[in-house]
Design a protein around this motif. Structure first.
Motif, short mmCIF file in Angstrom:
data_model
loop_
_atom_site.label_atom_id
_atom_site.label_comp_id
_atom_site.label_asym_id
_atom_site.label_seq_id
_atom_site.Cartn_x
_atom_site.Cartn_y
_atom_site.Cartn_z
N HIS A 45 17.93 -45.46 3.73
CA HIS A 45 19.12 -44.89 2.48
C HIS A 45 18.16 -43.68 1.74
O HIS A 45 18.32 -43.59 0.48
N ASN A 46 17.23 -42.97 2.35
CA ASN A 46 16.85 -41.85 1.86
C ASN A 46 15.82 -42.24 0.80
O ASN A 46 15.40 -41.38 -0.25
N GLY A 47 15.20 -43.55 0.51
CA GLY A 47 14.36 -43.80 -0.51
C GLY A 47 12.85 -43.76 0.17
O GLY A 47 12.65 -43.33 1.20
N VAL A 48 12.03 -44.03 -0.82
CA VAL A 48 10.63 -44.15 -0.70
C VAL A 48 9.94 -45.30 -1.16
O VAL A 48 10.42 -45.81 -2.36
N ALA A 49 9.50 -46.21 -0.36
CA ALA A 49 9.01 -47.43 -0.89
C ALA A 49 7.80 -47.30 -1.76
O ALA A 49 7.25 -46.25 -1.87
N PRO A 50 7.52 -48.24 -2.69
CA PRO A 50 6.42 -48.24 -3.66
C PRO A 50 5.33 -48.30 -3.11
O PRO A 50 5.12 -48.68 -1.82
N ALA A 51 4.39 -47.64 -3.78
CA ALA A 51 2.88 -47.70 -3.20
C ALA A 51 2.04 -48.17 -4.29
O ALA A 51 1.91 -47.45 -5.28
N GLY A 52 1.43 -49.48 -4.28
CA GLY A 52 0.43 -49.67 -5.44
C GLY A 52 1.44 -49.96 -6.61
O GLY A 52 2.27 -50.84 -6.61
N THR A 53 1.01 -49.36 -7.67
CA THR A 53 2.11 -49.41 -8.89
C THR A 53 2.97 -48.23 -9.21
O THR A 53 3.42 -48.17 -10.25
N ARG A 54 3.04 -47.77 -8.13
CA ARG A 54 3.93 -46.41 -8.17
C ARG A 54 5.36 -46.60 -7.59
O ARG A 54 5.19 -47.09 -6.64
N ILE A 55 6.39 -46.35 -8.22
CA ILE A 55 7.73 -46.59 -7.55
C ILE A 55 8.13 -44.98 -7.62
O ILE A 55 7.67 -44.36 -8.29
N TYR A 56 9.32 -44.98 -6.70
CA TYR A 56 9.73 -43.43 -6.47
C TYR A 56 11.40 -43.75 -7.20
O TYR A 56 12.10 -44.36 -6.25
N VAL A 57 11.61 -43.56 -8.25
CA VAL A 57 13.06 -43.87 -8.97
C VAL A 57 13.91 -43.03 -8.25
O VAL A 57 13.90 -41.74 -8.45
N CYS A 58 15.03 -43.54 -7.61
CA CYS A 58 16.39 -42.92 -6.95
C CYS A 58 17.01 -42.59 -8.23
O CYS A 58 17.53 -43.38 -8.96
N HIS A 59 17.91 -41.32 -8.09
CA HIS A 59 18.90 -41.05 -8.99
C HIS A 59 19.71 -39.87 -8.46
O HIS A 59 19.47 -39.28 -7.39
N ALA A 60 20.70 -39.52 -9.26
CA ALA A 60 21.55 -38.35 -8.68
C ALA A 60 22.69 -39.01 -7.62
O ALA A 60 23.06 -38.12 -6.77
N PHE A 61 22.72 -40.18 -7.37
CA PHE A 61 23.45 -40.74 -6.48
C PHE A 61 22.96 -40.82 -4.98
O PHE A 61 22.69 -39.52 -4.51
N GLY A 62 22.83 -41.79 -4.37
CA GLY A 62 22.21 -41.83 -2.78
C GLY A 62 20.93 -41.59 -2.79
O GLY A 62 20.59 -40.94 -1.72
N CYS A 63 20.06 -41.72 -3.75
CA CYS A 63 18.64 -41.34 -3.69
C CYS A 63 18.55 -39.73 -3.46
O CYS A 63 17.52 -39.45 -2.75
N ALA A 64 19.64 -39.16 -3.81
CA ALA A 64 19.46 -37.58 -3.68
C ALA A 64 18.23 -36.96 -4.25
O ALA A 64 17.44 -35.97 -3.82
N LEU A 65 17.70 -37.54 -5.76
CA LEU A 65 16.51 -37.31 -6.20
C LEU A 65 15.56 -38.34 -6.11
O LEU A 65 16.18 -39.50 -6.44
N LYS A 66 14.41 -38.10 -5.99
CA LYS A 66 13.31 -39.23 -6.17
C LYS A 66 12.38 -38.86 -7.09
O LYS A 66 11.71 -37.83 -7.00
N THR A 67 12.05 -39.65 -8.17
CA THR A 67 10.83 -39.10 -9.32
C THR A 67 9.84 -40.22 -9.16
O THR A 67 10.15 -41.46 -9.34
#
Length: 215
Positions: A45-67
């Motif tokens: 689903h176009n996401g990125v798994a968390p690493a340590g205490t960092r997560i990659y926040v999906c937004h803009a629908f369908g994980c189009a953007l990851k912050t």
């Protein structure tokens, strides 16, 4: 459905039986997904798994953007304190999970621009940075809970793979949710943040009930 006047009973037409069988297979398949780890969800689903205490926040629908968002030590202590309220029982922990997810959304929102995210079906916001569909919400909730689980903050649940329901042909809009599973009983529960705006506690219910819902 058709009615057999002679027997006074209703019988399912052959085509109806096919759809019921298909629905049962889909339900069983989705329930099976919840038994597995969440790792495959990110890849699919176009996401990125968390690493340590960092997560990659999906937004803009369908994980189009990851912050990327890094939980600070102070924020991790706050997350731990919230989830510690649920140590007494699985039921108490699910209530604490709901509080923790709401807190995390309020904490993350101003940083990634999702503090104005609206809840529910809002296709007019597709592609808008900071707005989230159910894929974004399911992914982000799973990421926060995964960070908590790896830190040892969950006593009664494991984080499972998100699941999806609805495929248009059954009259329901496709929808996805994060999932947790009780460690002792194995019972699975939906943790669904999508129906509500940013910072509102997610809906938590038995996964079977979530699958059966019409929305």
């Amino acid at each position: 459905m058709i009615r057999d006047a002679r027997a006074g009973e209703r019988r399912i037409a052959p085509r109806g039986k096919v759809w019921l069988a298909l629905g049962g297979l889909l339900l069983a398949g989705c329930a099976g997904q919840a038994a597995g780890p969440a790792a495959s969800w990110y890849a699919e689903h176009n996401g990125v798994a968390p690493a340590g205490t960092r997560i990659y926040v999906c937004h803009a629908f369908g994980c189009a953007l990851k912050t990327p968002f890094d939980f600070t030590p102070a924020q991790m202590r706050r997350l731990k304190a919230i989830l510690a309220k649920g140590r007494a029982s699985p039921e108490a922990e699910r209530a604490a999970i709901a509080e923790a997810i709401a807190w995390s959304e309020r904490t993350i929102g101003p940083v990634v621009g999702s503090d104005k995210d609206v809840g529910g079906l809002d296709l007019h916001n597709a592609g808008v940075p900071g707005q989230m569909d159910c894929i974004d919400e399911a992914t982000n909730t799973t990421s926060v809970l995964s960070v908590a689980a790896r830190a040892g903050y969950l006593a009664h649940h494991k984080v499972a793979s998100p699941v999806a329901r609805g495929f248009f042909l059954d009259g329901r809009y496709p929808h996805a949710t994060a999932v947790v599973r009780e460690t002792k009983s194995g019972a699975a529960f939906a943790v669904d943040s999508w129906p509500h705006a940013n910072g509102i506690a997610p809906e938590i219910m038995p996964l079977e009930a979530w699958f059966a819902a019409s929305g």
